[in-house]
Design a protein around this motif. Structure first.
Motif, PDB file in Angstrom:
ATOM      1  N   GLY A 129       0.817  -1.212   0.000  1.00 41.82           N
ATOM      2  CA  GLY A 129       0.000   0.000   0.000  1.00 41.82           C
ATOM      3  C   GLY A 129       0.848   1.258   0.000  1.00 41.82           C
ATOM      4  N   GLU A 130       1.937   1.256   0.798  1.00 38.56           N
ATOM      5  CA  GLU A 130       2.817   2.423   0.853  1.00 38.56           C
ATOM      6  C   GLU A 130       3.464   2.704  -0.493  1.00 38.56           C
ATOM      7  OE1 GLU A 130       5.660   1.849   3.942  1.00 38.56           O
ATOM      8  OE2 GLU A 130       4.144   1.674   5.524  1.00 38.56           O
ATOM      9  N   LEU A 131       3.713   1.651  -1.263  1.00 39.31           N
ATOM     10  CA  LEU A 131       4.351   1.815  -2.570  1.00 39.31           C
ATOM     11  C   LEU A 131       3.340   1.935  -3.705  1.00 39.31           C
ATOM     12  CD1 LEU A 131       7.347  -0.667  -2.184  1.00 39.31           C
ATOM     13  CD2 LEU A 131       7.401   1.827  -2.076  1.00 39.31           C
ATOM     14  N   GLY A 132       2.063   2.083  -3.354  1.00 44.06           N
ATOM     15  CA  GLY A 132       1.041   2.253  -4.390  1.00 44.06           C
ATOM     16  C   GLY A 132       0.645   0.972  -5.078  1.00 44.06           C
ATOM     17  N   LEU A 133       0.937  -0.175  -4.426  1.00 48.84           N
ATOM     18  CA  LEU A 133       0.615  -1.470  -5.029  1.00 48.84           C
ATOM     19  C   LEU A 133      -0.468  -2.204  -4.240  1.00 48.84           C
ATOM     20  CD1 LEU A 133       4.244  -2.756  -5.785  1.00 48.84           C
ATOM     21  CD2 LEU A 133       2.677  -1.595  -7.343  1.00 48.84           C
ATOM     22  N   GLY A 134      -1.208  -1.457  -3.432  1.00 49.87           N
ATOM     23  CA  GLY A 134      -2.228  -2.091  -2.604  1.00 49.87           C
ATOM     24  C   GLY A 134      -3.298  -2.809  -3.407  1.00 49.87           C
ATOM     25  N   HIS A 135      -3.455  -2.440  -4.659  1.00 44.79           N
ATOM     26  CA  HIS A 135      -4.519  -3.012  -5.489  1.00 44.79           C
ATOM     27  C   HIS A 135      -4.161  -4.379  -6.069  1.00 44.79           C
ATOM     28  CE1 HIS A 135      -1.713  -1.016  -8.178  1.00 44.79           C
ATOM     29  NE2 HIS A 135      -2.153  -1.786  -9.159  1.00 44.79           N
ATOM     30  N   ILE A 136      -2.887  -4.783  -5.992  1.00 42.23           N
ATOM     31  CA  ILE A 136      -2.510  -5.992  -6.731  1.00 42.23           C
ATOM     32  C   ILE A 136      -2.776  -7.273  -5.943  1.00 42.23           C
ATOM     33  CG2 ILE A 136      -0.764  -4.720  -8.026  1.00 42.23           C
ATOM     34  CD1 ILE A 136       1.376  -6.125  -6.410  1.00 42.23           C
ATOM     35  N   GLY A 137      -2.779  -7.224  -4.605  1.00 35.26           N
ATOM     36  CA  GLY A 137      -3.038  -8.425  -3.824  1.00 35.26           C
ATOM     37  C   GLY A 137      -1.865  -9.388  -3.844  1.00 35.26           C
ATOM     38  N   LEU A 138      -1.877 -10.342  -2.925  1.00 32.39           N
ATOM     39  CA  LEU A 138      -0.756 -11.264  -2.765  1.00 32.39           C
ATOM     40  C   LEU A 138      -0.855 -12.496  -3.650  1.00 32.39           C
ATOM     41  CD1 LEU A 138      -0.408 -11.134   1.145  1.00 32.39           C
ATOM     42  CD2 LEU A 138       0.993  -9.947  -0.547  1.00 32.39           C
ATOM     43  N   ASP A 139      -2.011 -12.730  -4.264  1.00 30.12           N
ATOM     44  CA  ASP A 139      -2.206 -13.964  -5.027  1.00 30.12           C
ATOM     45  C   ASP A 139      -2.128 -13.771  -6.538  1.00 30.12           C
ATOM     46  OD1 ASP A 139      -2.659 -15.726  -2.794  1.00 30.12           O
ATOM     47  OD2 ASP A 139      -4.569 -14.691  -2.506  1.00 30.12           O
ATOM     48  N   ARG A 140      -1.946 -12.535  -6.997  1.00 32.78           N
ATOM     49  CA  ARG A 140      -1.791 -12.311  -8.440  1.00 32.78           C
ATOM     50  C   ARG A 140      -0.403 -12.738  -8.886  1.00 32.78           C
ATOM     51  NH1 ARG A 140      -3.747  -6.393 -10.069  1.00 32.78           N
ATOM     52  NH2 ARG A 140      -2.920  -7.114 -12.066  1.00 32.78           N
ATOM     53  N   THR A 141      -0.221 -12.885 -10.185  1.00 33.18           N
ATOM     54  CA  THR A 141       1.089 -13.277 -10.698  1.00 33.18           C
ATOM     55  C   THR A 141       1.849 -12.058 -11.199  1.00 33.18           C
ATOM     56  OG1 THR A 141       0.195 -13.688 -12.907  1.00 33.18           O
ATOM     57  CG2 THR A 141       0.275 -15.557 -11.387  1.00 33.18           C
ATOM     58  N   ALA A 142       3.188 -12.178 -11.194  1.00 31.44           N
ATOM     59  CA  ALA A 142       4.040 -11.067 -11.613  1.00 31.44           C
ATOM     60  C   ALA A 142       3.798 -10.706 -13.072  1.00 31.44           C
ATOM     61  CB  ALA A 142       5.508 -11.423 -11.389  1.00 31.44           C
ATOM     62  N   GLY A 143       3.374 -11.650 -13.869  1.00 37.92           N
ATOM     63  CA  GLY A 143       3.123 -11.391 -15.283  1.00 37.92           C
ATOM     64  C   GLY A 143       2.007 -10.403 -15.531  1.00 37.92           C
ATOM     65  N   GLU A 144       1.160 -10.170 -14.523  1.00 39.27           N
ATOM     66  CA  GLU A 144       0.053  -9.216 -14.666  1.00 39.27           C
ATOM     67  C   GLU A 144       0.485  -7.784 -14.355  1.00 39.27           C
ATOM     68  OE1 GLU A 144      -3.779 -10.599 -12.924  1.00 39.27           O
ATOM     69  OE2 GLU A 144      -2.571 -12.283 -12.215  1.00 39.27           O
ATOM     70  N   LEU A 145       1.745  -7.595 -13.915  1.00 38.88           N
ATOM     71  CA  LEU A 145       2.200  -6.275 -13.488  1.00 38.88           C
ATOM     72  C   LEU A 145       2.922  -5.562 -14.626  1.00 38.88           C
ATOM     73  CD1 LEU A 145       3.680  -7.231  -9.990  1.00 38.88           C
ATOM     74  CD2 LEU A 145       1.326  -6.648 -10.580  1.00 38.88           C
ATOM     75  N   SER A 146       2.873  -4.221 -14.583  1.00 39.45           N
ATOM     76  CA  SER A 146       3.629  -3.418 -15.535  1.00 39.45           C
ATOM     77  C   SER A 146       5.106  -3.408 -15.124  1.00 39.45           C
ATOM     78  CB  SER A 146       3.104  -1.981 -15.565  1.00 39.45           C
ATOM     79  OG  SER A 146       3.415  -1.318 -14.350  1.00 39.45           O
ATOM     80  N   GLY A 147       5.954  -2.863 -16.010  1.00 40.61           N
ATOM     81  CA  GLY A 147       7.376  -2.779 -15.690  1.00 40.61           C
ATOM     82  C   GLY A 147       7.646  -1.974 -14.434  1.00 40.61           C
ATOM     83  N   GLY A 148       6.940  -0.843 -14.291  1.00 35.61           N
ATOM     84  CA  GLY A 148       7.121  -0.009 -13.109  1.00 35.61           C
ATOM     85  C   GLY A 148       6.643  -0.699 -11.848  1.00 35.61           C
ATOM     86  N   GLU A 149       5.535  -1.415 -11.936  1.00 42.11           N
ATOM     87  CA  GLU A 149       5.024  -2.158 -10.778  1.00 42.11           C
ATOM     88  C   GLU A 149       5.993  -3.267 -10.373  1.00 42.11           C
ATOM     89  OE1 GLU A 149       0.175  -1.644 -11.279  1.00 42.11           O
ATOM     90  OE2 GLU A 149       1.215  -3.251 -12.364  1.00 42.11           O
ATOM     91  N   SER A 150       6.670  -3.871 -11.351  1.00 42.44           N
ATOM     92  CA  SER A 150       7.650  -4.919 -11.052  1.00 42.44           C
ATOM     93  C   SER A 150       8.820  -4.348 -10.249  1.00 42.44           C
ATOM     94  CB  SER A 150       8.174  -5.557 -12.349  1.00 42.44           C
ATOM     95  OG  SER A 150       7.142  -6.214 -13.034  1.00 42.44           O
TER      96      SER A 150
END
Length: 544
Positions: A129-150
């Motif tokens: 949440g502090e890094l602005g990734l609170g929306h992704i959840g712990l069970d999603r896969t890294a392949g669903e993330l953008s380069g910046g989110e990675s």
């Protein structure tokens, strides 16, 4: 954080690449608590030093001593796209054990796996949440993330480990403005040892001190990057004064040597005349001649030593003066009359969903900043305008000669030299004309004959920019995609100087707000939610 003092100490550190290129020779450096910005020109070894501290590389000689655990965020972050977020964070096994205990499984191995980390899920979610990734959840896969989110996910994994030493290599590359602010906040909150390599001056203005890597040595400056620039300017002013004094001294020593040589020549002619006229006994004249020769020799040696010392002082003074060459380009054919339509977009629908409703026109020598979150479609829009991608529907039409500089800098042919690459874009130009113009891009003499695959990052960018800006016909519309990524501060200044000389229209996609402001942006466009809209500088740089 560790309860023990943390530090990094490099002693007599030497390292060379397999091809024999020396990076460090007897380097001494120490990093203590606080945030340190590690700066220096491209190719000075900043990333190499971080890799040596992280243990990714082994020094040829010397030691790297680290007290405390090291967390390292490399410049190019790659994540296995099949990993779940909790696996990327390194908490999957602890989380699985927690869930097993919650389900009633009281096996000893589950309690061993958890240890004292009973709140790991809450801490992980708070960190995301502090890094602005609170929306992704712990069970999603890294392949669903953008380069910046990675990048932010990898940083979150490091912060969860609570290392004593945190090494960040160009962490804001590929981060949009929103993600950068999250990273800035994490950096400001850091209380251990941090060493950050970056060309992002906003990030460097958050550090406590600057360590400059220059000519194989580390120099220290208290304060942030702005304070470092002020201190460096004072140093350079003093160095330039010393150089002027040394140049004056060298000229004086040359004059004195020349005067001494003239006087000695006169004495020699006088002695020869006296000898020929035999006005004194032969033994007296012989003794006088030997004494004169000895005196002349000592006199000559004294002046030559003084001249050599003056040259040495000038060399030392010249070494202290930095090479601040700037690109200076005179491109009159790039000028665009005010009011002339340069680019038109009409009901444009791009691949991957972005669109431009209605019509959009770029007129005259406007300078447009294209901003938006990672993945919004900025690169897709630029590639569509450049003709590299066909639109799904609608039209993008440039009405003047146009060139596009992509992030990958793949406009260069690595098998060709810098001069040959420019010749590809200006086939009608003579070799002499190409070289004369390349000199203004700081490729002088033999540097123009370097193969593209041997260039440093900053040199490669300069060569690609030269190839596009010197192209025939002269480009009156220039498209740039994240041009400051991986450029050191000197290269960014050179790019800014080149764009100040450019008289055509400019569209630049960038998250680097100080750079955008420095090139005189006249219009701000936001690509968000699949739509292109007008915005303002205040809206872009304001709080998230």
């Amino acid at each position: 954080m560790s309860a023990f003092p943390t530090s990094v100490t490099c002693t007599a550190l030497s390292f060379a690449w397999p091809d024999g290129t020396t990076v460090f020779d007897d380097l001494q450096a120490a990093f203590g608590p606080g945030r340190t910005g590690l700066v220096g020109a491209n190719g000075t070894g900043k990333s190499t030093l971080l890799r040596l501290v992280a243990g990714d590389l082994t020094p040829a000689d010397g030691t790297v001593r680290v007290t405390g655990e090291v967390g390292y965020l490399p410049q190019n972050v790659t994540l296995d796209t099949t990993l779940r977020v909790d696996e990327a964070l390194g908490i999957a096994s602890v989380r699985a054990a927690l869930h097993a205990i919650e389900a009633g499984d009281v096996a000893e191995e589950h309690f061993t796996a958890v240890g004292d980390d009973w709140d790991v899920e809450e801490r992980a979610e708070a960190m995301l949440g502090e890094l602005g990734l609170g929306h992704i959840g712990l069970d999603r896969t890294a392949g669903e993330l953008s380069g910046g989110e990675s990048v932010l996910l990898r940083l979150a994994a490091l912060l969860l480990r609570r290392p004593g030493v945190l090494l960040l290599d160009e962490p804001t590359n590929n981060l949009d403005l929103y993600a950068r602010r999250r990273l800035y906040a994490a950096v400001e909150a850091w209380s251990g040892v941090m060493v950050v390599v970056s060309h992002d001056r906003e990030l460097l203005d958050l550090v406590d001190q600057i360590a400059e890597l220059h000519s194989g040595e580390v120099s220290w400056y208290g304060g942030n990057f702005s304070a470092y620039e002020e201190a460096l300017a004072v140093e350079q002013e003093a160095a330039e004064r010393m150089m002027r004094v040394a140049e004056s001294d060298l000229r004086r020593q040359k004059r004195e040597l020349a005067d001494a040589q003239v006087k000695l020549a006169r004495r020699k002619r006088y002695g020869q005349k006296m000898y020929e006229q035999k006005r004194e006994p032969k033994i007296v004249m012989g003794a006088r001649k030997r004494a004169a020769q000895e005196s002349a020799g000592k006199h000559r040696i004294m002046h030559e030593e003084r001249l050599a010392e003056a040259r040495e002082r000038l060399d030392e003074a010249a070494t202290a003066v930095r090479d601040d060459d700037e690109i200076r380009v005179d491109l009159p054919h790039t000028a665009v009359p005010p009011g002339r339509t340069v680019l038109g977009l009409a009901d444009l629908e791009l691949r991957y969903g972005a669109r431009v409703e209605g019509t959009f026109e770029l007129r005259g020598p406007e300078r447009v900043a294209l901003v938006g979150r990672n993945g919004a479609g900025k690169t897709t829009l630029l590639r569509t305008i450049a003709g590299e991608l066909a639109p799904v529907s609608g039209e993008a039409r440039a009405q003047v000669p146009m060139r596009f500089l992509p992030q990958r800098l793949d406009v260069l042919d690595d098998r060709l030299t810098v001069a040959e690459n420019v010749a590809r874009f200006a086939p009608g130009a003579t070799n002499n004309r190409i070289r004369a113009r390349l000199a203004r891009f700081l490729f002088r003499g033999a540097r123009a004959d370097q193969r593209a695959d041997t260039l440093s990052g900053g040199e490669r960018f300069r060569a690609a920019l030269a190839a596009l800006m010197l192209a025939e016909p002269a480009p009156q519309l220039l498209l740039l995609d994240e041009p400051t990524n991986n450029l050191d501060m000197a290269s960014v200044r050179q790019l800014t100087a080149a764009l100040e000389s450019y008289e055509g229209a400019l569209v630049v996609a960038s998250h680097d707000v100080p750079f955008l402001e420095s090139v005189g942006i006249t219009r701000w466009l936001l690509l968000e939610g699949g739509e292109l809209t007008e915005t303002t500088a205040e809206a872009v740089v304001g709080p998230a």
